[in-house]
Motif scaffolding. Structure first.
Motif, PDB file in Angstrom:
ATOM      1  N   GLN A 195      38.427  49.471  37.232  1.00 15.11           N
ATOM      2  CA  GLN A 195      38.776  47.779  37.350  1.00 15.11           C
ATOM      3  C   GLN A 195      37.558  46.930  37.002  1.00 15.11           C
ATOM      4  N   SER A 196      38.092  45.691  36.651  1.00 11.28           N
ATOM      5  CA  SER A 196      37.388  44.800  35.642  1.00 11.28           C
ATOM      6  C   SER A 196      35.718  45.029  36.146  1.00 11.28           C
ATOM      7  N   SER A 197      35.308  44.901  37.176  1.00  9.67           N
ATOM      8  CA  SER A 197      33.890  44.929  37.332  1.00  9.67           C
ATOM      9  C   SER A 197      33.061  46.095  36.890  1.00  9.67           C
ATOM     10  N   LYS A 198      33.936  47.291  36.744  1.00 10.84           N
ATOM     11  CA  LYS A 198      33.211  48.805  36.527  1.00 10.84           C
ATOM     12  C   LYS A 198      32.682  48.556  35.291  1.00 10.84           C
ATOM     13  N   LEU A 199      31.796  49.861  35.299  1.00 10.76           N
ATOM     14  CA  LEU A 199      31.024  50.138  33.928  1.00 10.76           C
ATOM     15  C   LEU A 199      31.774  50.413  32.573  1.00 10.76           C
ATOM     16  N   MET A 200      33.114  50.843  32.876  1.00 15.23           N
ATOM     17  CA  MET A 200      34.271  50.926  31.886  1.00 15.23           C
ATOM     18  C   MET A 200      35.397  50.338  32.521  1.00 15.23           C
ATOM     19  N   THR A 201      36.117  49.580  31.776  1.00 13.76           N
ATOM     20  CA  THR A 201      37.067  48.826  32.273  1.00 13.76           C
ATOM     21  C   THR A 201      38.439  48.618  31.351  1.00 13.76           C
ATOM     22  N   ALA A 202      39.844  48.926  31.841  1.00 16.78           N
ATOM     23  CA  ALA A 202      40.693  48.448  31.020  1.00 16.78           C
ATOM     24  C   ALA A 202      41.372  47.188  32.012  1.00 16.78           C
ATOM     25  N   HIS A 417      23.549  24.655  52.940  1.00 15.78           N
ATOM     26  CA  HIS A 417      23.737  24.344  51.790  1.00 15.78           C
ATOM     27  C   HIS A 417      25.365  25.124  51.305  1.00 15.78           C
ATOM     28  N   PRO A 418      25.928  24.546  50.845  1.00 15.48           N
ATOM     29  CA  PRO A 418      27.156  25.275  50.451  1.00 15.48           C
ATOM     30  C   PRO A 418      27.100  26.693  49.722  1.00 15.48           C
ATOM     31  N   ALA A 419      26.173  26.627  48.902  1.00 13.09           N
ATOM     32  CA  ALA A 419      25.731  28.113  48.143  1.00 13.09           C
ATOM     33  C   ALA A 419      25.357  29.172  49.344  1.00 13.09           C
ATOM     34  N   ILE A 420      24.704  28.723  50.315  1.00 16.81           N
ATOM     35  CA  ILE A 420      24.276  29.287  51.411  1.00 16.81           C
ATOM     36  C   ILE A 420      25.455  30.113  52.372  1.00 16.81           C
ATOM     37  N   GLU A 421      26.314  29.031  52.310  1.00 12.78           N
ATOM     38  CA  GLU A 421      27.488  29.483  53.180  1.00 12.78           C
ATOM     39  C   GLU A 421      28.578  30.350  52.618  1.00 12.78           C
ATOM     40  N   VAL A 422      28.623  30.078  51.104  1.00 14.99           N
ATOM     41  CA  VAL A 422      29.364  31.068  50.435  1.00 14.99           C
ATOM     42  C   VAL A 422      28.937  32.512  50.702  1.00 14.99           C
ATOM     43  N   LYS A 423      27.503  32.579  50.462  1.00 17.21           N
ATOM     44  CA  LYS A 423      26.839  33.847  50.465  1.00 17.21           C
ATOM     45  C   LYS A 423      26.736  34.582  51.869  1.00 17.21           C
ATOM     46  N   ALA A 424      27.204  33.842  53.057  1.00 21.52           N
ATOM     47  CA  ALA A 424      27.286  34.197  54.225  1.00 21.52           C
ATOM     48  C   ALA A 424      28.761  34.971  54.636  1.00 21.52           C
ATOM     49  N   MET A 425      29.729  34.500  53.661  1.00 20.01           N
ATOM     50  CA  MET A 425      31.221  35.070  53.720  1.00 20.01           C
ATOM     51  C   MET A 425      31.391  36.587  53.263  1.00 20.01           C
ATOM     52  N   GLY A 426      32.193  36.858  54.048  1.00 17.62           N
ATOM     53  CA  GLY A 426      32.521  38.535  53.880  1.00 17.62           C
ATOM     54  C   GLY A 426      33.830  38.334  52.739  1.00 17.62           C
ATOM     55  N   ARG A 427      34.012  39.699  52.088  1.00 22.22           N
ATOM     56  CA  ARG A 427      34.998  39.828  50.752  1.00 22.22           C
ATOM     57  C   ARG A 427      36.288  39.271  51.308  1.00 22.22           C
ATOM     58  N   ALA A 428      36.695  39.358  52.633  1.00 22.12           N
ATOM     59  CA  ALA A 428      38.098  38.737  53.025  1.00 22.12           C
ATOM     60  C   ALA A 428      38.167  37.286  52.895  1.00 22.12           C
ATOM     61  N   GLU A 429      37.047  36.468  53.303  1.00 24.49           N
ATOM     62  CA  GLU A 429      37.129  35.373  53.196  1.00 24.49           C
ATOM     63  C   GLU A 429      36.814  34.533  51.878  1.00 24.49           C
ATOM     64  N   ARG A 430      36.266  35.202  50.791  1.00 25.65           N
ATOM     65  CA  ARG A 430      35.855  34.589  49.968  1.00 25.65           C
ATOM     66  C   ARG A 430      36.776  34.122  48.847  1.00 25.65           C
ATOM     67  N   PRO A 431      37.793  34.926  48.524  1.00 28.42           N
ATOM     68  CA  PRO A 431      38.882  34.382  47.625  1.00 28.42           C
ATOM     69  C   PRO A 431      39.503  33.011  47.811  1.00 28.42           C
ATOM     70  N   ARG A 432      39.361  32.310  49.015  1.00 31.30           N
ATOM     71  CA  ARG A 432      40.008  31.019  49.111  1.00 31.30           C
ATOM     72  C   ARG A 432      39.032  30.205  48.334  1.00 31.30           C
ATOM     73  N   ILE A 433      37.601  30.406  48.157  1.00 27.58           N
ATOM     74  CA  ILE A 433      36.685  29.336  47.502  1.00 27.58           C
ATOM     75  C   ILE A 433      36.356  29.768  46.218  1.00 27.58           C
ATOM     76  N   GLU A 434      36.167  31.134  45.841  1.00 28.26           N
ATOM     77  CA  GLU A 434      35.389  31.646  44.872  1.00 28.26           C
ATOM     78  C   GLU A 434      36.130  31.369  43.587  1.00 28.26           C
ATOM     79  N   LYS A 435      35.339  31.316  42.465  1.00 31.15           N
ATOM     80  CA  LYS A 435      36.150  31.274  41.115  1.00 31.15           C
ATOM     81  C   LYS A 435      35.892  32.723  40.503  1.00 31.15           C
ATOM     82  N   ARG A 436      36.851  33.069  39.638  1.00 35.63           N
ATOM     83  CA  ARG A 436      36.882  34.546  39.140  1.00 35.63           C
ATOM     84  C   ARG A 436      35.637  34.743  38.558  1.00 35.63           C
ATOM     85  N   GLN A 437      35.282  36.084  38.876  1.00 31.35           N
ATOM     86  CA  GLN A 437      33.881  36.371  38.349  1.00 31.35           C
ATOM     87  C   GLN A 437      33.923  37.280  37.220  1.00 31.35           C
ATOM     88  N   TRP A 438      35.084  38.208  37.247  1.00 32.56           N
ATOM     89  CA  TRP A 438      35.095  39.215  36.228  1.00 32.56           C
ATOM     90  C   TRP A 438      36.503  39.037  35.512  1.00 32.56           C
TER      91      TRP A 438
END
Ligand SMILES: Cc1ncc(COP(=O)(O)O)c(C=O)c1O
Length: 438
Positions: A195-202, A417-438
Motif C-alpha cells: 500500500q502507498s505508505s509502505k517501504l515498497m509500493t505500487a 490549537h487545531p493542530a493539537i485537536e487533529v493529533k488527538a483524533m483516531g484514524r476513523a475520525e481523521r479522514p474528514r479533515i485530513e489532506k492526502r498524506q501519501w
C-alpha cells in the motif's frame, strides 16, 4: 508570542521532506512495456511479471515460494486459509496493530485472541502467548511493528510445542532480517503490504511468501477463484476468490524491490543519527534493539514520550507542536484493535463469536492490554520513513524540532490549537479533515 511555532515562533523547518513514493524511469519504462503488451491483468494466474517479481521477492527474504496479490489484508486472509484455518479456530494476534491484521480472522469465521505487546519492542509479547493458547488455537500471527521484530525464536518454539502455524505480518518489514533470514521466512508464511505508505509500493498490493509447497498451492487456489495451482501435488479443492494483482502493479514492484536495499541504508543511517541526537533527553525513551534482528526494516521511526515526566502534558499537544515545526508525525497511528473505532464488531454478524456459545463473545470488552493502551493513547510517537530518506541535515531538523518542543514544553500546558485537536483524533475520525498524506 512563544518560542514554539504553535505559539507564534519561527518553525524549525519550512521545506518539505523527500517526496514519497519514489519512482524513476525504471517504473515508467516498465509501465510502458506492460501497456504496450496489452497483458495488464492477473489472469492467467500467475501472470508473468507478477510471478517473476513474487519469486524474486521470496528469494530476497530467503523463502522458497512467493505470490503477489491484491493487498496486504487479503494476503493475511489467504495465508490463514492456506494454513487451514477452520470456523471457530482461534488466532493469537497482538492487540496493537492495524485492523487489517485482525479483520481477515473474522472473515474466515475464526476468533481473534488479543495478546499484549512487549513494552521494549511494541511487538507481540512472546512471554504472554502460552497463557492464551487453548485447544482451539491454530495460528500465532505476530506483527513486526514499525522497526522491530516480534521474538520469533520464542514464538516458533511455542508454535512447535502446540502444533500451531506461524503467520508473520510483515506489512512494515520488507527487507528486514531475523537471524539473517528475511521477514516472513522464519514462520510458516509471511504476509506483506505494498500500500502507498509502505517501504515498497505500487499504490496497492500485497505479497505472501512461504517455503511450504502445500500452503503455497492452497494460497494459489484461494487467490485464483479456486482453480488448481500449476503443480497441484496436493489436489486441495476449495472455494476461492479473485485476489490477483495486475501486471501494471507488479512491474512497479519489481523496480521498487531493486531500490529497497539502498533506501534501507539511507534510512538506517538517518535513524541511527536521530536516535543518537535524542538519546539521553529526559522524558523520551527508545525501543530496544535485539541483536537477533540482523537487519532493520524501518517503516516508521518510533520512540516514546513519557507524559509523567512532563507533568502530564498530553502527547497530542507535543505532536501538534512538532507538526507546526514542520515535522510530519503521528501518535494514534494504531489503537488496541479491540478498542478501535474502526473495529465495529457486532457478535451477531460474525458467527464464530455467537454460534454454539452460551453468550456471544464481545471482543470489545473481553480484553485489556495495558501496554498496548499506553503505547496507543499516551506514549508512542511515529515519524514516517520517507522523512529519513533525505540528508543528515533533514534528520538534524527533525531532532532539533523534537528537542525544541521538549525544551519549551510549558508553552503547551493547557493550549488549545487545531493542530493539537487533529493529533488527538483516531484514524476513523481523521479522514474528514485530513489532506492526502501519501
Ligand atoms: C500491520 C499491517 N497489517 C496489515 C496491513 C494491511 O495491508 P493493506 O493496507 O495493503 O491491505 C497493514 C497496512 O496498512 C498493516 O500496517
Amino acid at each position: 508570542m512563544g518560542k514554539l511555532a504553535i505559539t507564534g515562533g519561527k518553525p524549525v523547518r519550512k521545506k518539505p521532506f523527500a517526496a514519497w513514493p519514489v519512482y524513476s524511469q525504471d517504473e515508467a519504462r516498465g509501465l510502458q512495456r506492460v501497456l504496450a503488451s496489452r497483458n495488464w491483468g492477473g489472469f492467467p494466474f500467475p501472470n508473468k511479471i507478477a510471478d517473476t517479481f513474487a519469486q524474486k521477492f521470496a528469494r530476497f527474504h530467503r523463502a522458497k515460494y512467493g505470490m503477489a496479490v491484491a493487498n496486504g489484508t487479503v494476503a493475511i486472509e489467504i495465508a490463514l486459509k492456506a494454513a487451514g484455518i477452520k470456523p471457530r479456530d482461534e488466532v493469537i494476534v497482538p492487540a496493537y496493530t492495524w485492523e487489517g491484521t485482525v479483520g481477515p480472522v473474522l472473515l474466515l469465521n475464526a476468533v481473534p485472541v488479543f495478546v499484549d505487546i512487549d513494552p521494549e519492542t511494541y511487538c507481540l509479547d512472546a512471554r504472554l502467548i502460552e497463557a492464551a493458547v487453548t485447544p482451539k488455537t491454530r495460528v500465532i500471527l505476530p506483527v513486526h511493528l514499525a522497526m522491530r521484530f516480534a521474538d520469533l525464536d520464542e514464538i516458533c518454539r511455542i508454535a512447535k510445542a502446540h502444533n500451531l502455524v506461524v503467520i508473520e505480518d510483515c506489512a512494515h518489514a520488507h527487507g528486514g532480517k531475523w537471524r539473517s533470514k528475511g521477514a516472513g521466512a522464519t514462520g510458516d508464511l509471511g504476509c506483506f503490504s505494498f500500500q502507498s505508505s509502505k517501504l515498497m509500493t505500487a499504490g496497492e498490493g500485497g505479497g505472501i511468501i512461504t517455503s511450504n509447497p502445500e500452503f503455497y498451492e492452497r494460497a494459489q487456489s484461494y487467490t485464483n477463484c479456486g482453480r488448481a495451482s500449476a503443480t497441484d501435488r496436493f489436489q486441495h479443492r476449495l472455494i476461492g476468490f479473485n485476489y490477483r494483482i495486475t501486471e501494471l502493479q507488479a512491474v512497479i514492484l519489481d523496480a521498487q524491490l531493486k531500490r529497497l536495499p539502498k533506501q534501507a541504508k539511507v534510512r538506517q543511517a538517518n535513524m541511527d543519527h536521530i536516535e543518537k541526537r535524542l538519546r539521553g533527553t529526559p522524558g523520551l525513551a527508545f525501543l530496544k534493539k535485539d541483536k537477533r534482528q540482523t537487519r532493520t526494516a524501518a517503516y516508521q521511526f518510533v520512540f516514546k514520550y513519557l507524559p509523567e515526566y512532563f507533568g502530564g502534558i498530553p502527547r497530542a499537544a507535543v505532536l501538534g507542536a512538532l507538526q507546526m515545526e514542520g515535522i510530519p508525525c503521528d501518535g494514534l497511528f494504531y489503537e488496541p484493535v479491540y478498542r478501535s473505532a474502526l473495529f465495529h464488531v457486532d457478535p451477531c454478524e460474525w458467527p464464530a463469536l455467537s454460534c454454539g456459545r452460551k453468550k456471544p463473545l464481545d471482543l470489545k470488552t473481553s480484553f485489556h492490554c495495558p501496554v498496548s493502551e499506553r503505547a496507543a493513547y499516551e506514549e508512542a510517537i511515529w515519524l514516517p520513513h520517507h522523512i529519513f530518506l533525505g540528508s543528515k541535515k533533514d534528520t538534524d531538523d527533525i531532532a532539533d524540532a523534537v528537542l525544541k518542543v521538549c525544551a519549551n514544553i510549558e508553552e503547551l500546558r493547557g493550549l488549545k490549537h487545531p493542530a493539537i485537536e487533529v493529533k488527538a483524533m483516531g484514524r476513523a475520525e481523521r479522514p474528514r479533515i485530513e489532506k492526502r498524506q501519501w
